[in-house]
Motif scaffolding. Structure first.
Motif, PDB file in Angstrom:
ATOM      1  N   MET A   1      56.662  -4.874  33.909  1.00  0.00           N
ATOM      2  CA  MET A   1      55.761  -6.018  34.090  1.00  0.00           C
ATOM      3  C   MET A   1      54.928  -6.261  32.836  1.00  0.00           C
ATOM      4  O   MET A   1      54.734  -7.409  32.420  1.00  0.00           O
ATOM      5  CB  MET A   1      54.856  -5.799  35.308  1.00  0.00           C
ATOM      6  CG  MET A   1      55.579  -5.958  36.625  1.00  0.00           C
ATOM      7  SD  MET A   1      54.467  -5.937  38.074  1.00  0.00           S
ATOM      8  CE  MET A   1      54.222  -4.171  38.307  1.00  0.00           C
ATOM      9  N   LYS A   2      54.444  -5.192  32.224  1.00  0.00           N
ATOM     10  CA  LYS A   2      53.646  -5.344  31.002  1.00  0.00           C
ATOM     11  C   LYS A   2      54.463  -5.986  29.882  1.00  0.00           C
ATOM     12  O   LYS A   2      53.918  -6.740  29.064  1.00  0.00           O
ATOM     13  CB  LYS A   2      53.116  -3.975  30.550  1.00  0.00           C
ATOM     14  CG  LYS A   2      51.957  -3.446  31.381  1.00  0.00           C
ATOM     15  CD  LYS A   2      51.416  -2.164  30.767  1.00  0.00           C
ATOM     16  CE  LYS A   2      50.154  -1.697  31.467  1.00  0.00           C
ATOM     17  NZ  LYS A   2      49.551  -0.516  30.810  1.00  0.00           N
ATOM     18  N   ALA A   3      55.749  -5.671  29.841  1.00  0.00           N
ATOM     19  CA  ALA A   3      56.602  -6.235  28.796  1.00  0.00           C
ATOM     20  C   ALA A   3      56.923  -7.704  29.033  1.00  0.00           C
ATOM     21  O   ALA A   3      57.067  -8.491  28.092  1.00  0.00           O
ATOM     22  CB  ALA A   3      57.902  -5.430  28.706  1.00  0.00           C
ATOM     23  N   VAL A   4      57.036  -8.096  30.299  1.00  0.00           N
ATOM     24  CA  VAL A   4      57.431  -9.459  30.642  1.00  0.00           C
ATOM     25  C   VAL A   4      56.239 -10.416  30.710  1.00  0.00           C
ATOM     26  O   VAL A   4      56.352 -11.594  30.382  1.00  0.00           O
ATOM     27  CB  VAL A   4      58.195  -9.455  31.992  1.00  0.00           C
ATOM     28  CG1 VAL A   4      58.381 -10.865  32.525  1.00  0.00           C
ATOM     29  CG2 VAL A   4      59.548  -8.763  31.818  1.00  0.00           C
ATOM     30  N   LEU A   5      55.079  -9.925  31.122  1.00  0.00           N
ATOM     31  CA  LEU A   5      53.922 -10.795  31.366  1.00  0.00           C
ATOM     32  C   LEU A   5      53.513 -11.661  30.174  1.00  0.00           C
ATOM     33  O   LEU A   5      53.220 -12.853  30.361  1.00  0.00           O
ATOM     34  CB  LEU A   5      52.736  -9.959  31.845  1.00  0.00           C
ATOM     35  CG  LEU A   5      52.732  -9.649  33.345  1.00  0.00           C
ATOM     36  CD1 LEU A   5      51.692  -8.591  33.685  1.00  0.00           C
ATOM     37  CD2 LEU A   5      52.470 -10.917  34.160  1.00  0.00           C
TER      38      LEU A   5
END
Length: 269
Positions: A110-114
């Motif tokens: 999620m941190k990479a995509v957000l």
């Protein structure tokens, strides 16, 4: 314009069913696998290399999809690992691996995509949890804990990201007919263990439930419903009626009565 869907753990089971279902309906789908070259090409969508316990592979996989498509509209955090055993006899390294895969891994993805979703003005994140995450199940306590942690974290995370047009939701499946048993870590049934008989019986029951579980396409249909919903719910439960009803019972029954119900179900004293 077709939506771009990124599915972790897309080489088999629920992830593959979701990917195939969405591909057939015109979505641009990318799945992930730790070793795509070792997976037979039976999917309708490509696999990229990603191990949710290795941050560098997450960054590389997300960058690869962004480079090719320019965006990620939907993230399906599906990659996970099963784990069973008496908590007292489960090796600490296996407990840590389960949390790294089922909880910390999805957070890293999620941190990479957000940032990309924020830059494009929105997106949807679907976290695959489990009905088991709504209750502490005997000999599956660590698995229940990993999924409960992701479920609760998503509740908070979705409020933090709502301002950016990003919608998060949880999908909690029950037992589905997949190959999860083959990849699940089983603490061995040890001779001389005080848990030997009870754990052995419970393990056999858990494996049987998966073998006769629901069709994973049922999960794929719910994923499509969420993608198309303008305002998805926070929680979705997908599974046999009795499994979903067990969550309701947990909410309304006194704690000890519910515990007794679980003990009776697993034929434990």
């Amino acid at each position: 314009m077709s939506k771009v869907v990124f599915i972790t753990g897309g080489s088999s089971g629920i992830g593959k069913a979701i990917g195939d279902f969405l591909s057939e309906r015109g979505f641009i789908v990318y799945g992930t696998s730790r070793n795509p070259s070792k997976k037979p090409s039976t999917s309708n969508f490509p696999l990229v290399a990603l191990d949710v316990t290795l941050p560098e592979t997450i960054t590389a996989a997300v960058s690869e999809v962004i480079k090719k498509e320019g965006r990620i509209d939907v993230l399906v955090n599906n990659a996970g690992v099963g784990i069973t055993g008496p908590i007292e006899e489960t090796p600490t390294k296996e407990i840590e691996h389960a949390f790294n895969t089922n909880f910390f891994g999805p957070i890293l993805v999620m941190k990479a995509v957000l940032p990309h979703m924020r830059n494009q003005g929105g997106g949807k994140i679907l976290n695959i949890t489990s009905i088991a995450g709504y209750m502490g199940l005997p000999y599956r306590g660590i698995y229940s804990a990993t999924k409960a942690a992701l479920e609760i974290t998503t509740e908070a995370f979705r409020m933090e990201t709502k301002q950016f047009g990003i919608q998060m939701t949880n999908i909690a499946p029950g037992d589905f007919a997949t190959n999860i048993v083959a990849g699940r870590y089983h603490a061995p049934v040890l001779e001389g263990s005080p848990y030997k008989d009870a754990y052995g019986k419970t393990l056999a029951m858990m494996n049987e439930h998966v073998a006769i579980g629901e069709d994973p396409t049922k999960m794929a249909k719910v994923v499509l419903e969420i993608i198309e919903a303008p305002r998805p719910r926070i929680h979705y439960k997908v599974g046999a009626p009795l499994q979903k009803f067990s969550i309701v019972l947990k909410r309304v029954l006194p704690d000890k009565l519910y515990e007794r119900m679980l003990l009776n179900h697993y034929k434990l004293k």
